[in-house]
Design a protein around this motif. Structure first.
Motif, PDB file in Angstrom:
ATOM      1  N   ARG A 151      -5.126 -10.741 -27.998  1.00  0.00           N
ATOM      2  CA  ARG A 151      -5.178  -9.765 -26.912  1.00  0.00           C
ATOM      3  C   ARG A 151      -5.741  -8.438 -27.401  1.00  0.00           C
ATOM      4  N   THR A 152      -6.685  -7.887 -26.632  1.00  0.00           N
ATOM      5  CA  THR A 152      -7.277  -6.596 -26.951  1.00  0.00           C
ATOM      6  C   THR A 152      -7.266  -5.723 -25.700  1.00  0.00           C
ATOM      7  N   GLU A 153      -6.621  -4.567 -25.791  1.00  0.00           N
ATOM      8  CA  GLU A 153      -6.593  -3.628 -24.672  1.00  0.00           C
ATOM      9  C   GLU A 153      -7.909  -2.854 -24.631  1.00  0.00           C
ATOM     10  N   VAL A 154      -8.523  -2.804 -23.459  1.00  0.00           N
ATOM     11  CA  VAL A 154      -9.738  -2.013 -23.260  1.00  0.00           C
ATOM     12  C   VAL A 154      -9.602  -1.259 -21.935  1.00  0.00           C
ATOM     13  N   GLY A 155      -9.592   0.069 -22.002  1.00  0.00           N
ATOM     14  CA  GLY A 155      -9.412   0.843 -20.795  1.00  0.00           C
ATOM     15  C   GLY A 155      -8.111   0.484 -20.099  1.00  0.00           C
ATOM     16  N   ALA A 156      -8.194   0.187 -18.802  1.00  0.00           N
ATOM     17  CA  ALA A 156      -7.001  -0.158 -18.029  1.00  0.00           C
ATOM     18  C   ALA A 156      -6.713  -1.645 -18.019  1.00  0.00           C
ATOM     19  N   GLY A 157      -7.545  -2.454 -18.696  1.00  0.00           N
ATOM     20  CA  GLY A 157      -7.364  -3.897 -18.664  1.00  0.00           C
ATOM     21  C   GLY A 157      -7.263  -4.520 -20.036  1.00  0.00           C
ATOM     22  N   THR A 158      -7.465  -5.830 -20.074  1.00  0.00           N
ATOM     23  CA  THR A 158      -7.263  -6.596 -21.305  1.00  0.00           C
ATOM     24  C   THR A 158      -8.317  -7.686 -21.434  1.00  0.00           C
ATOM     25  N   ILE A 159      -8.772  -7.897 -22.656  1.00  0.00           N
ATOM     26  CA  ILE A 159      -9.617  -9.042 -22.977  1.00  0.00           C
ATOM     27  C   ILE A 159      -8.831  -9.974 -23.884  1.00  0.00           C
ATOM     28  N   TRP A 160      -8.784 -11.239 -23.506  1.00  0.00           N
ATOM     29  CA  TRP A 160      -8.096 -12.261 -24.293  1.00  0.00           C
ATOM     30  C   TRP A 160      -9.145 -13.190 -24.899  1.00  0.00           C
ATOM     31  N   TRP A 161      -9.329 -13.113 -26.215  1.00  0.00           N
ATOM     32  CA  TRP A 161     -10.204 -14.049 -26.919  1.00  0.00           C
ATOM     33  C   TRP A 161      -9.320 -15.153 -27.464  1.00  0.00           C
ATOM     34  N   ILE A 162      -9.453 -16.358 -26.899  1.00  0.00           N
ATOM     35  CA  ILE A 162      -8.521 -17.427 -27.249  1.00  0.00           C
ATOM     36  C   ILE A 162      -9.272 -18.704 -27.613  1.00  0.00           C
ATOM     37  N   THR A 163      -8.656 -19.497 -28.462  1.00  0.00           N
ATOM     38  CA  THR A 163      -9.176 -20.810 -28.811  1.00  0.00           C
ATOM     39  C   THR A 163      -8.810 -21.795 -27.711  1.00  0.00           C
ATOM     40  N   GLN A 164      -9.369 -22.994 -27.790  1.00  0.00           N
ATOM     41  CA  GLN A 164      -9.055 -24.009 -26.797  1.00  0.00           C
ATOM     42  C   GLN A 164      -7.573 -24.372 -26.830  1.00  0.00           C
ATOM     43  N   GLU A 165      -6.974 -24.367 -28.018  1.00  0.00           N
ATOM     44  CA  GLU A 165      -5.554 -24.705 -28.139  1.00  0.00           C
ATOM     45  C   GLU A 165      -4.665 -23.677 -27.438  1.00  0.00           C
ATOM     46  N   ASP A 166      -5.138 -22.448 -27.317  1.00  0.00           N
ATOM     47  CA  ASP A 166      -4.345 -21.392 -26.693  1.00  0.00           C
ATOM     48  C   ASP A 166      -4.532 -21.308 -25.184  1.00  0.00           C
ATOM     49  N   VAL A 167      -5.453 -22.110 -24.639  1.00  0.00           N
ATOM     50  CA  VAL A 167      -5.755 -22.015 -23.211  1.00  0.00           C
ATOM     51  C   VAL A 167      -4.529 -22.276 -22.325  1.00  0.00           C
ATOM     52  N   PRO A 168      -3.782 -23.383 -22.500  1.00  0.00           N
ATOM     53  CA  PRO A 168      -2.675 -23.644 -21.579  1.00  0.00           C
ATOM     54  C   PRO A 168      -1.658 -22.509 -21.514  1.00  0.00           C
ATOM     55  N   ALA A 169      -1.225 -22.007 -22.674  1.00  0.00           N
ATOM     56  CA  ALA A 169      -0.205 -20.958 -22.672  1.00  0.00           C
ATOM     57  C   ALA A 169      -0.737 -19.670 -22.051  1.00  0.00           C
ATOM     58  N   THR A 170      -1.997 -19.334 -22.326  1.00  0.00           N
ATOM     59  CA  THR A 170      -2.559 -18.099 -21.796  1.00  0.00           C
ATOM     60  C   THR A 170      -2.758 -18.189 -20.291  1.00  0.00           C
ATOM     61  N   VAL A 171      -3.276 -19.307 -19.809  1.00  0.00           N
ATOM     62  CA  VAL A 171      -3.448 -19.493 -18.369  1.00  0.00           C
ATOM     63  C   VAL A 171      -2.095 -19.464 -17.662  1.00  0.00           C
ATOM     64  N   ASP A 172      -1.106 -20.117 -18.239  1.00  0.00           N
ATOM     65  CA  ASP A 172       0.228 -20.111 -17.632  1.00  0.00           C
ATOM     66  C   ASP A 172       0.788 -18.699 -17.527  1.00  0.00           C
ATOM     67  N   ALA A 173       0.499 -17.872 -18.534  1.00  0.00           N
ATOM     68  CA  ALA A 173       1.041 -16.516 -18.550  1.00  0.00           C
ATOM     69  C   ALA A 173       0.327 -15.580 -17.582  1.00  0.00           C
TER      70      ALA A 173
END
Length: 254
Positions: A151-173
């Motif tokens: 997770r990287t905060e940029v301005g008022a939002g966030t960019i999530w650079w994730i691997t394929q293995e992290d997709v389910p947990a990140t999408v769920d969140a």
């Protein structure tokens, strides 16, 4: 009636161009014979970090993009599809945007995605982080702000650079499930609404009869709005059965 998805999936325009470059299918009508697509892939050794041809295939269910789509559909989360050339005004309508990224991406597209996040959006990218433009010249618009996966905060939002293995947990969140969901991931459930009513469209695109549970909060009564007649009601769930290749439309009446 209108759909109101909170999630947008962007098909990477530059990945699509790469896939066309690395395919010989356009030289003849060999695709009409149904041969495996892999037979027509050109092996390009460009010393890139990620599997660009693999990630460029929009038909795969086990690459980064396919995993994102599969997770959304498994949770009955509706989404829109576009490409990375979408203008910022339309992009900003979505609280969550997902886009497959590899070694290269157009500088203008990177800048647009960065601005979207800076204005409060949630941007999910992966499996790679662009550091080149489509001509393979250095281009570090996103890389200037992101140093490592996560997770990287940029301005008022966030960019999530994730691997394929992290997709389910990140999408769920990050992806909010809709008011209505379907237990069977092979059944498609879409909710459309206006000021007067809400309609539930349920599709069975498989070759066999399927039954599933539609879940929702509280008590609901559904009236058949197309095809069969009748009412269904339930507390928290209603069971429906669909014939092969069929669609049902239910109006929420209470």
């Amino acid at each position: 009636m209108r759909r109101m998805p909170d999630v947008l999936i962007l098909l990477n325009f530059d990945l699509g161009r790469y896939a066309a470059l690395a395919s010989s299918l356009h030289f003849a009508h060999t695709d009409l014979y149904g041969f495996p697509r892999e037979l027509f892939q050109v092996e390009l050794d460009l010393h890139l970090r990620w599997a660009n041809a693999y990630e460029a295939d929009e038909h795969l269910c086990d690459n980064w993009l396919g995993t994102v789509i599969g997770r959304l559909e498994a949770r009955s989360i509706d989404y829109d599809l576009s490409d990375t050339h979408l203008d910022l005004a339309r992009l900003s309508r979505y609280p969550l945007v997902c886009v497959p990224t590899v070694d290269f991406m157009d500088a203008a597209d990177q800048a647009r995605l960065l601005t979207y996040a800076e204005r409060g959006g949630q941007l999910i990218i992966g499996p790679g982080l662009p550091y080149l433009d489509p001509t393979l010249s250095p281009c570090e618009v996103l890389q200037e702000h992101i140093s490592a996966p996560g997770r990287t905060e940029v301005g008022a939002g966030t960019i999530w650079w994730i691997t394929q293995e992290d997709v389910p947990a990140t999408v769920d969140a990050l992806a909010n499930p809709g008011e209505y969901s379907c237990d069977d991931c092979q059944m498609q459930l879409v909710c459309q609404t206006n000021n007067q009513c809400t309609l539930l469209f349920i599709a069975n695109s498989t070759a066999r009869q399927r039954s599933t549970v539609i879940r929702f909060p509280g008590m609901r009564r559904l009236r058949a709005a197309w095809g069969e007649t009748g009412m269904r009601s339930g507390e928290g769930e209603i069971v429906v059965k669909l014939e092969p290749y069929s669609v049902q439309i239910w109006e929420v009446v209470a």
